[in-house]
Scaffold this active site. Structure first.
Site, short mmCIF file in Angstrom:
data_model
loop_
_atom_site.label_atom_id
_atom_site.label_comp_id
_atom_site.label_asym_id
_atom_site.label_seq_id
_atom_site.Cartn_x
_atom_site.Cartn_y
_atom_site.Cartn_z
N GLN A 280 -24.11 63.17 100.67
CA GLN A 280 -23.26 63.16 101.85
C GLN A 280 -24.07 63.41 103.12
OE1 GLN A 280 -19.79 65.50 99.43
NE2 GLN A 280 -19.48 65.44 101.63
N GLU B 180 -9.67 66.41 106.24
CA GLU B 180 -9.42 67.60 105.45
C GLU B 180 -8.14 68.35 105.76
OE1 GLU B 180 -13.11 68.99 106.68
OE2 GLU B 180 -14.21 68.16 105.00
N ARG C 49 -13.31 69.48 100.63
CA ARG C 49 -12.37 68.86 101.57
C ARG C 49 -11.89 69.90 102.58
NH1 ARG C 49 -9.03 63.49 99.92
NH2 ARG C 49 -8.85 62.84 102.05
N CYS C 50 -12.86 70.55 103.19
CA CYS C 50 -12.57 71.75 103.97
C CYS C 50 -13.73 71.98 104.92
CB CYS C 50 -12.47 72.91 102.99
SG CYS C 50 -12.82 74.53 103.64
#
Ligand code: FES
Ligand code: FES
Lengths: 784, 168
Positions: free
Chosen positions: A221, A738, A368-369
């Site tokens: 990522q 997110e 996802r934060c």
């Protein structure tokens, strides 16, 4: 079938995604699809124990298997000073264990073979003699005197305590509590879960023995940051490392850290002079790579009897596993958890957190934060629900009473965040209206009379995303800016190169649309390139919803740079003064004489063929954007559940999501992001759990035990929007990847609690499974 | 040692020597280099590996290559025929039924089998039929929409190309 669309792709247009054609035809290019000539395959032998001393490792039998090229152990790596590596939180992590294993699934040895089946077979033939030690799996026990010491190899480390960190004003908060008419408290555990993208992590490392060039295909990522870390960890010259992050099958934070498998595969390729592939299987992914959450939280809210919030106090213990490997800005030991005051105007707040080592897998990734915002949002939204119960107030009214009001922005929170913009009441009202809140409350009252359990849960979350600013936020010392490079070719087509990296978010479309908006080149003519460190400008990557806030801003700014030059060329072509040139939707024209105009395509051609005297040829530029602030997306989620007293099953009847992420570039893509986040929030609330038995065996090591929501149990989502632009972002966008995972778990759990609170049940920790609900009902004599 | 197998892959005859323990998904990906079929788990839960064997969807990670001997295999690569997307593919794009694309081939193959069986499924039937496929990106809402759109489109056009070897 015609899939062409007449839309050019200006901001706000839901054009279809440019990346889809290859995916729907099976032509995506993921790491496991890469095959190089002479490529070898790696398999990892992992520890069956959570805590054990390694007495010896015998690899002769494995080595003797035909097809096996090498067996790599920690001792071999130690000879190259590679047995340990730094983590993203400034700790160290074993690449292959030399002294002890510290969690079940830890990497012990690797087999490199000509065939993946052979590598696996041979790994099973490695004999490891272990001396099993008592394991500590609970962070509270880990901090007791006499607990087994996880990190005995660390100098000066005499306990399992990792860090203590505080934010906010303690004295002011104590005063607020002293004044409070009432203190509402909630102790809750946000359990360990795992991002589990459908594609696991993998690498193909290819280091040429001739040139020394390292070409590394990796599920990354953050390819640029990874290249720098590879250079530092492996001592390879950075200019010779090229990280290629091809199509990624979902990331959600799982593909941010550097894992031991990557390091061994790279070292093996270096030593053997051949490409080495390692793709983990699902169990490896679940037991050893970046888990999330695992926060034990106690929150207290000081309130007046009529529901005004005066202060917030939080004490927290983080279970970090065997190595402190949280992926987060280095100065912030608990990430951005101190955003815990959420959407509320709470004048005083204080947060205290401690971290502990246990015999569990390391991680603490932002699943996802945006760095622990999920835990913070969950705590405050559950705490507000608890306050509503204690105060016998309607939870919507209580929220409304305490929201930061629109005129208070920019707003500085008690823990020091500068909120950019928000209209919390508006989002709440829209959710209530769309749900038919008053009707639902009536229905609930009637059902309750009949003994039926129905609950309505709310969460009015605020997120903080888009790190930088680089002055305060860095990853392993690298400032959190991001970049965009744009080149317009003579025919008016363009290539946009970015430092961020899509894992499914649709960057090839969204970022092209920013160029469309700023320069007028149709999105279809803008090729977006990412994930190749040789051919894109340096950036910190995609996580924490930072691509649009930072990479998107860089794209807008570089487009504007080119537009300034284009204006000069237009003035030259139109024989007008630059000051008289206006721009609108891809056309440059003379003010007051719109018929005298040039298109961006004509100007691009002139940039290579017919320039004003003294001007450099070409139409290209690069921008490194360091955001002045975070962006603060927000929204209100509303969930309706019905609970079966006989089974404890909670059925989600409706899920209404109002999101405000500022300006939406491609509304279709934004909505898709929200759907995905809501499904993950649903999974976290109801099913996804990684847990351990007392010996430290991981329960949740495959999809039989670690339950992910399928289409069958996932509810339908009703999505709505309000739009409050970010005042400091060039196009007013805030980021959306997110929000839904951050905001929704509390809404789901609040709905369950709302259904049973009148029976005296005020908390059930996630995942709220039917057996937990039934047991809670049974305890108060309300189960059937 | 190796065993010889012959099967039809996307309409073409293939003969190969395989180890008896070789999984069909590895045969498809590594030997045939058809990499549209993916692997997402080791317990046959995710459905990323779904292909059709004699028209029936199977999780190719739970089938041995030797079990495909003499049969007709259809993978995602055969969905588009003659340079034209299959309505299911077009609908996944149109309805934004994919994000990272990793689950997508399996999802589309399951959808194909569903629509062959039940040309006009309702939402509940679609959700049930796809419950062996995990998607982590989309939340399924748009996948359901895509299958419904494909169903409508396929009813409209009588002459929808049927993938080779997909059975009838
Ligand atoms: S790889 Fe076959 S079901 Fe997951
Ligand atoms: S689109 Fe990513 S898993 Fe489905």
């Amino acid at each position: 079938m015609a899939t062409e669309t007449p839309l050019k792709g200006f901001i706000g247009e839901s054009i279809k995604r440019k990346e889809d054609d290859r995916f729907i035809q099976g032509k995506g290019n993921y790491v496991d699809d890469i095959v190089l000539p002479g490529m070898l395959h790696m398999s990892i032998l992992r520890s069956p124990f959570a805590h054990a001393r390694i007495k010896s490792i015998k690899a002769d039998a494995a080595q003797a298997v035909p097809g096996v090229v090498a067996v790599v152990t920690g001792d071999l790596l130690a000879q190259h000073k590679l047995a340990w590596m730094p983590t993203l939180s400034g700790d160290t992590q074993a690449v292959l264990a030399t002294d002890k294993v510290r969690f079940q699934g830890q990497e012990v040895a690797c087999v490199i073979a000509t065939d993946p089946y052979v590598a696996r077979d041979a790994a099973q033939l490695i004999e490891v003699d272990y001396d099993v030690l008592p394991a500590v799996v609970d962070p509270y026990q880990a901090l007791e005197p006499g607990a087994p010491l996880v990190r005995d190899e660390k100098e000066g480390q005499s306990s399992n305590h990792i860090y203590h960190w505080e934010a906010g004003d303690k004295a002011k908060t104590e005063q607020a509590f002293a004044r409070a008419e009432r203190v509402v408290s909630l102790e809750t555990f946000y359990p360990r879960c795992h991002p589990s993208p459908v594609e696991t992590c993998g690498i193909v490392a290819d280091i040429s023995p001739v040139t020394g060039n390292a070409t590394i295909y990796m599920t990354s990522q953050a390819p640029h940051a990874h290249r720098t870390l590879f250079a530092i960890v492996a001592g390879l010259p950075e200019e010779k490392i090229r990280i290629l992050s091809p199509d990624i099958g979902g990331g959600f934070g799982n593909k941010v850290p550097i894992y031991p498998g990557y390091v061994v595969a790279t070292a093996a390729s270096l030593l053997l002079g051949k490409p080495v592939k390692w793709v983990e299987d699902r169990s490896e992914n679940l037991i050893s790579t970046g888990f999330a959450r695992d926060y034990h939280m106690k929150g207290e809210l000081a309130v007046t009897n009529d529901g005004r919030m005066l202060g917030l106090r939080v004490k927290m213990l983080s279970d970090n596993g065997a190595f402190y490997a949280d992926a987060q800005p280095s100065k912030f030991r608990a990430g951005l958890f101190h955003i815990v005051t959420g959407s509320y105007d709470i004048p005083a707040a204080h947060v205290e957190t401690d971290g502990a080592y246990t015999n569990k897998a390391p991680g603490g990734v932002a699943y996802r934060c945006s760095f622990r915002v999920t835990e913070a949002s969950y705590l405050i939204e559950r705490l507000v629900e608890t306050a509503a119960i204690d105060l016998k107030m309607d939870p919507a009214e209580l929220r409304s009473k305490n929201f930061i009001r629109p005129e208070q922005f920019p707003y500085t929170s008690a823990t020091g965040f500068d909120y950019d913009s928000g209209q919390y009441e508006k989002a709440l009202r829209l959710a209530l209206e769309k749900a038919g809140y008053d009707e639902l409350r009536k229905e609930q009252a009637e059902k309750r009379k009949r003994g039926e359990l129905m609950g309505i849960g709310l969460a009015s979350f605020t997120e903080v995303v888009g790190a930088g600013p680089g002055k305060h936020f860095d990853i392993a010392g690298l400032r959190m800016f991001d970049s965009a490079e744009l080149r317009v070719h003579p025919t008016g087509k363009a290539i946009l190169k970015l430092g961020v990296k899509s894992q499914g978010q649709g960057h090839e479309t969204t970022f092209a649309q920013i160029v469309t908006e700023e320069l007028g080149i149709p999105a279809v003519d803008v090729m977006v390139q990412e994930g190749d460190t040789d051919n894109t400008p340096y950036g910190l990557g995609t996580y924490a919803s930072r691509s649009t806030p930072v990479g998107g801003a860089a794209t807008a700014m570089v487009s504007r740079k080119l537009r300034d030059k284009a204006k000069k060329i237009a003035a030259h072509l139109l024989e007008a003064s630059e000051a008289d040139i206006d721009f609108d939707h891809g056309k440059f024209f003379v003010q007051g004489a719109p018929s005298k105009s040039k298109t961006i395509q004509e100007i691009a051609f002139a940039a290579y063929t017919n320039l004003p005297d003294g001007m450099e040829a070409g139409l290209e530029g690069v921008t490194y954007y360091d955001p002045p602030n975070f962006t603060y997306p927000f929204g209100t989620y509303l969930v309706v559940v019905d609970i079966d007293r006989g089974t404890g099953q909670a059925k989600v009847r409706r899920m209404i999501a109002v999101d405000d992420c500022g300006v939406r570039i491609n509304p279709m893509i934004v909505e898709g992001q929200i759907h995905g986040g809501l499904a993950e929030g649903f999974g976290i609330a109801f099913m996804q759990l990684i847990t351990f038995d007392e010996e430290g065996n991981c329960l949740g090591s495959n999809f039989t035990d670690y339950l992910l929501p399928t289409s069958w149990e996932t509810p339908n989502f009703e999505t709505y929007e309000t739009v409050t632009p970010s005042p400091h972002h060039p196009i007013g966008a805030k980021g959306i990847g997110e929000s839904a995972t951050v905001g929704s778990p509390a809404a789901f759990v609040n709905a369950v609690i709302d259904a049973v609170a009148h029976l005296g049940i005020k908390n059930i920790d996630m995942p709220v499974t039917s057996d937990k609900i039934w047991s809670a009902l049974h305890e108060v004599g309300a189960a059937e | 040692m190796g065993r010889s197998i012959s099967l039809t892959v996307n309409g073409e005859m293939v003969t190969a020597d395989v180890e008896p323990r070789l999984l069909l998904v590895h045969f498809i990906r590594e030997r045939l280099r058809l990499t549209g079929t993916h692997i997402g788990c080791d317990t046959s839960h995710c459905g990323a590996c779904i292909v059709l064997l004699d028209g029936v969807p199977v999780k190719s990670c739970a089938v041995l290559a030797v079990q495909a001997d003499g049969r007709q295999l259809t993978s995602v690569e055969a969905l588009a025929a003659g340079g034209k997307l299959h309505p299911i593919q077009a609908a996944f794009k149109q309805e934004h039924g994919l994000q990272c694309g990793f689950c997508t081939p399996g999802m589309m193959m399951s959808s194909f089998a569903l629509l062959a069986d039940n040309p006009d499924p309702d939402e509940e039937e679609i959700r049930w039929a796809l419950s062996g496929n995990i998607c982590r990106c989309t939340g399924y809402v748009n996948i359901v929409k895509a299958v419904r759109a494909a169903s409508a489109q396929m009813k409209l056009s009588a002459a929808v190309p049927i993938p080779v070897g997909a059975g009838s």
